[in-house]
Design a protein around this motif. Structure first.
Motif, PDB file in Angstrom:
ATOM      1  N   LEU A   1      17.358   0.003 -58.249  1.00 45.16           N
ATOM      2  CA  LEU A   1      18.048   1.235 -57.831  1.00 45.16           C
ATOM      3  C   LEU A   1      18.897   1.784 -58.975  1.00 45.16           C
ATOM      4  N   PHE A   2      19.558   0.896 -59.683  1.00 47.13           N
ATOM      5  CA  PHE A   2      20.206   1.285 -60.944  1.00 47.13           C
ATOM      6  C   PHE A   2      20.500   0.036 -61.766  1.00 47.13           C
ATOM      7  N   HIS A   3      20.693   0.264 -63.086  1.00 48.90           N
ATOM      8  CA  HIS A   3      20.971  -0.839 -64.011  1.00 48.90           C
ATOM      9  C   HIS A   3      22.454  -0.906 -64.327  1.00 48.90           C
TER      10      HIS A   3
ATOM     11  N   LYS B   1      19.638  -7.211 -53.972  1.00 45.75           N
ATOM     12  CA  LYS B   1      20.391  -8.218 -54.736  1.00 45.75           C
ATOM     13  C   LYS B   1      21.197  -7.507 -55.817  1.00 45.75           C
ATOM     14  N   ILE B   2      22.393  -8.051 -56.065  1.00 46.37           N
ATOM     15  CA  ILE B   2      23.289  -7.539 -57.104  1.00 46.37           C
ATOM     16  C   ILE B   2      23.240  -8.568 -58.214  1.00 46.37           C
ATOM     17  N   SER B   3      22.814  -8.162 -59.416  1.00 44.10           N
ATOM     18  CA  SER B   3      22.672  -9.191 -60.445  1.00 44.10           C
ATOM     19  C   SER B   3      23.076  -8.710 -61.829  1.00 44.10           C
TER      20      SER B   3
ATOM     21  N   ILE C   1      22.523 -13.977 -60.119  1.00 44.20           N
ATOM     22  CA  ILE C   1      22.656 -13.149 -58.912  1.00 44.20           C
ATOM     23  C   ILE C   1      24.070 -13.305 -58.353  1.00 44.20           C
ATOM     24  N   LEU C   2      24.777 -12.190 -58.237  1.00 46.06           N
ATOM     25  CA  LEU C   2      26.167 -12.220 -57.771  1.00 46.06           C
ATOM     26  C   LEU C   2      26.260 -12.172 -56.250  1.00 46.06           C
ATOM     27  N   SER C   3      25.317 -11.436 -55.649  1.00 51.44           N
ATOM     28  CA  SER C   3      25.422 -11.266 -54.202  1.00 51.44           C
ATOM     29  C   SER C   3      24.122 -10.729 -53.615  1.00 51.44           C
TER      30      SER C   3
ATOM     31  N   VAL D   1      27.878  -1.863 -48.228  1.00 50.02           N
ATOM     32  CA  VAL D   1      28.097  -0.729 -49.139  1.00 50.02           C
ATOM     33  C   VAL D   1      28.080  -1.263 -50.566  1.00 50.02           C
ATOM     34  N   PHE D   2      27.525  -0.510 -51.498  1.00 54.88           N
ATOM     35  CA  PHE D   2      27.644  -0.896 -52.917  1.00 54.88           C
ATOM     36  C   PHE D   2      27.709   0.360 -53.779  1.00 54.88           C
ATOM     37  N   GLY D   3      28.071   0.139 -55.057  1.00 59.70           N
ATOM     38  CA  GLY D   3      28.190   1.271 -55.976  1.00 59.70           C
ATOM     39  C   GLY D   3      29.562   1.918 -55.911  1.00 59.70           C
ATOM     40  N   GLU D   4      30.514   1.252 -55.189  1.00 59.87           N
ATOM     41  CA  GLU D   4      31.846   1.843 -55.032  1.00 59.87           C
ATOM     42  C   GLU D   4      32.697   1.655 -56.286  1.00 59.87           C
ATOM     43  N   MET D   5      32.389   0.618 -57.098  1.00 60.98           N
ATOM     44  CA  MET D   5      33.269   0.312 -58.229  1.00 60.98           C
ATOM     45  C   MET D   5      33.284   1.442 -59.261  1.00 60.98           C
ATOM     46  N   SER D   6      32.111   1.940 -59.631  1.00 64.14           N
ATOM     47  CA  SER D   6      32.048   3.034 -60.609  1.00 64.14           C
ATOM     48  C   SER D   6      32.702   4.301 -60.070  1.00 64.14           C
TER      49      SER D   6
ATOM     50  N   THR E   1      23.329  -4.712 -61.897  1.00 60.26           N
ATOM     51  CA  THR E   1      22.047  -4.093 -61.563  1.00 60.26           C
ATOM     52  C   THR E   1      21.761  -4.349 -60.086  1.00 60.26           C
ATOM     53  N   VAL E   2      21.237  -3.343 -59.393  1.00 58.07           N
ATOM     54  CA  VAL E   2      20.932  -3.507 -57.962  1.00 58.07           C
ATOM     55  C   VAL E   2      19.434  -3.295 -57.744  1.00 58.07           C
ATOM     56  N   THR E   3      18.786  -4.287 -57.107  1.00 57.96           N
ATOM     57  CA  THR E   3      17.331  -4.265 -56.884  1.00 57.96           C
ATOM     58  C   THR E   3      17.043  -4.490 -55.415  1.00 57.96           C
TER      59      THR E   3
ATOM     60  N   GLN F   1      37.393  -9.107 -49.719  1.00 57.37           N
ATOM     61  CA  GLN F   1      36.421 -10.080 -49.221  1.00 57.37           C
ATOM     62  C   GLN F   1      35.396 -10.411 -50.312  1.00 57.37           C
ATOM     63  N   ARG F   2      34.982  -9.359 -51.048  1.00 57.49           N
ATOM     64  CA  ARG F   2      33.986  -9.541 -52.114  1.00 57.49           C
ATOM     65  C   ARG F   2      34.561 -10.411 -53.246  1.00 57.49           C
ATOM     66  N   LEU F   3      35.858 -10.194 -53.528  1.00 56.25           N
ATOM     67  CA  LEU F   3      36.506 -10.993 -54.575  1.00 56.25           C
ATOM     68  C   LEU F   3      36.599 -12.462 -54.135  1.00 56.25           C
TER      69      LEU F   3
ATOM     70  N   THR G   1      34.522 -13.964 -52.137  1.00 56.82           N
ATOM     71  CA  THR G   1      33.165 -14.531 -52.236  1.00 56.82           C
ATOM     72  C   THR G   1      32.850 -14.883 -53.679  1.00 56.82           C
ATOM     73  N   THR G   2      33.265 -13.993 -54.602  1.00 60.81           N
ATOM     74  CA  THR G   2      33.011 -14.265 -56.025  1.00 60.81           C
ATOM     75  C   THR G   2      33.818 -15.482 -56.489  1.00 60.81           C
ATOM     76  N   ASN G   3      35.052 -15.636 -55.972  1.00 58.86           N
ATOM     77  CA  ASN G   3      35.838 -16.835 -56.303  1.00 58.86           C
ATOM     78  C   ASN G   3      35.112 -18.098 -55.828  1.00 58.86           C
TER      79      ASN G   3
HETATM   80  P1  CMP Z   1      29.183  -0.457 -59.289  1.00 59.60           P
HETATM   81  O1  CMP Z   1      29.855  -1.133 -60.423  1.00 59.60           O
HETATM   82  O2  CMP Z   1      29.352   1.006 -59.135  1.00 59.60           O
HETATM   83  O3  CMP Z   1      27.604  -0.797 -59.371  1.00 59.60           O
HETATM   84  C1  CMP Z   1      27.199  -2.139 -59.159  1.00 59.60           C
HETATM   85  C2  CMP Z   1      27.704  -2.559 -57.808  1.00 59.60           C
HETATM   86  O4  CMP Z   1      27.440  -3.908 -57.469  1.00 59.60           O
HETATM   87  C3  CMP Z   1      29.236  -2.491 -57.782  1.00 59.60           C
HETATM   88  O5  CMP Z   1      29.634  -1.150 -57.907  1.00 59.60           O
HETATM   89  C4  CMP Z   1      29.532  -3.200 -56.504  1.00 59.60           C
HETATM   90  O6  CMP Z   1      29.245  -2.392 -55.382  1.00 59.60           O
HETATM   91  C5  CMP Z   1      28.478  -4.316 -56.575  1.00 59.60           C
HETATM   92  N1  CMP Z   1      29.069  -5.552 -57.141  1.00 59.60           N
HETATM   93  C6  CMP Z   1      29.473  -5.769 -58.408  1.00 59.60           C
HETATM   94  N2  CMP Z   1      29.943  -7.022 -58.546  1.00 59.60           N
HETATM   95  C7  CMP Z   1      29.830  -7.601 -57.343  1.00 59.60           C
HETATM   96  C8  CMP Z   1      30.136  -8.916 -56.832  1.00 59.60           C
HETATM   97  N3  CMP Z   1      30.676  -9.862 -57.611  1.00 59.60           N
HETATM   98  N4  CMP Z   1      29.884  -9.161 -55.517  1.00 59.60           N
HETATM   99  C9  CMP Z   1      29.335  -8.217 -54.729  1.00 59.60           C
HETATM  100  N5  CMP Z   1      29.022  -6.976 -55.157  1.00 59.60           N
HETATM  101  C10 CMP Z   1      29.260  -6.673 -56.434  1.00 59.60           C
END
Ligand code: CMP
Length: 213
Positions: free
Chosen positions: A24-26, A43-45, A55-57, A64-69, A79-81, A116-118, A120-122
């Motif tokens: 979907l995007f790199h 998958k988020i990788s 693979i992060l998640s 929802v994803f893509g909120e960080m940018s 990257t999201v696939t 919650q995502r942080l 999970t990453t921890n």
């Molecule tokens: P963005 O940086 O815009 O594009 C990639 C997306 O992957 C990011 O937003 C989040 O939505 C998601 N993402 C990035 N890192 C993680 C993570 N550690 N766990 C879950 N989702 C993530």
């Protein structure tokens, strides 16, 4: 979100379809849309220059994803696939930011989801740093079973078709080591693994591995 909030957001959204195994995007690309997964899994990788993947998640419907940018204005962090055929809602940055400014409750929910995502990453970092492969893999399977599993007469079936390489990329191990561990567990009757589908048959025994026993 309330019904009226969903309706308001939908006025600014468009629906797209993505086939299975589509990028979907790199990581590193500019990002100006937020994605809501209506159906399917992604998958988020992170990919290394040599083509290795971490693979992060794994996300499913409603995530929802893509909120960080959108929030920090920086390039895509990962990257999201799509792992299967997906239907997605796309919302542009301006529309989303304006919407958040009008709806503090939704902004708070988004902060809770990011926290919650942080967490999970921890857990992922803890898993990779402090545990041996059997424990890492058992923890992963327990988590996948809880989030993507369904209870069948044969056991808990994990509803994701992941390759052994992808399972390895989720726990920082090679395909060969994952294959060896899955075969050992299949031989002892702890699980079944056929054509990418895992059925956990002895949750208690897997839990003991997850605890490092
Ligand atoms: P963005 O940086 O815009 O594009 C990639 C997306 O992957 C990011 O937003 C989040 O939505 C998601 N993402 C990035 N890192 C993680 C993570 N550690 N766990 C879950 N989702 C993530």
């Amino acid at each position: 979100m309330r019904e009226d909030e969903i309706a308001e957001l939908l006025r600014h959204a468009r629906v797209i379809e993505a086939p299975a195994r589509h990028i979907l995007f790199h990581a590193g690309e500019a990002g100006d849309s937020l994605y809501v997964l209506l159906a399917g899994k992604v998958k988020i990788s992170l990919l290394s220059v040599e083509g290795k993947e971490a693979i992060l998640s794994l996300l499913g419907a409603g995530d929802v994803f893509g909120e960080m940018s959108l929030l920090d204005g920086l390039p895509r962090s990962a990257t999201v696939t799509s792992l299967e055929d997906c239907r997605l809602l796309l919302i542009g940055r301006q529309d989303f930011v304006q919407f958040l400014k009008r709806h503090a409750d939704v902004a708070l929910n988004l902060l809770a989801a990011l926290s919650q995502r942080l967490r999970t990453t921890n857990n992922l970092v803890e898993n990779l740093s402090f545990h041996h492969l059997p424990s890492r893999l058992a923890r992963l399977l327990m988590d996948l079973g809880q989030r993507h599993g369904k209870v069948e007469p044969a056991g808990v079936e994990i509803g994701l078709r992941l390759s052994q390489e992808e399972l390895g990329n989720l726990v920082g191990a090679s395909r060969e080591s994952v294959n060896k561990q899955l075969r050992a567990w299949a031989e002892s009757g702890l699980l079944e693994y056929q054509q990418g589908i895992i059925v956990i048959k002895k949750v208690d025994a897997l839990f003991m591995y997850a605890m490092g026993a």
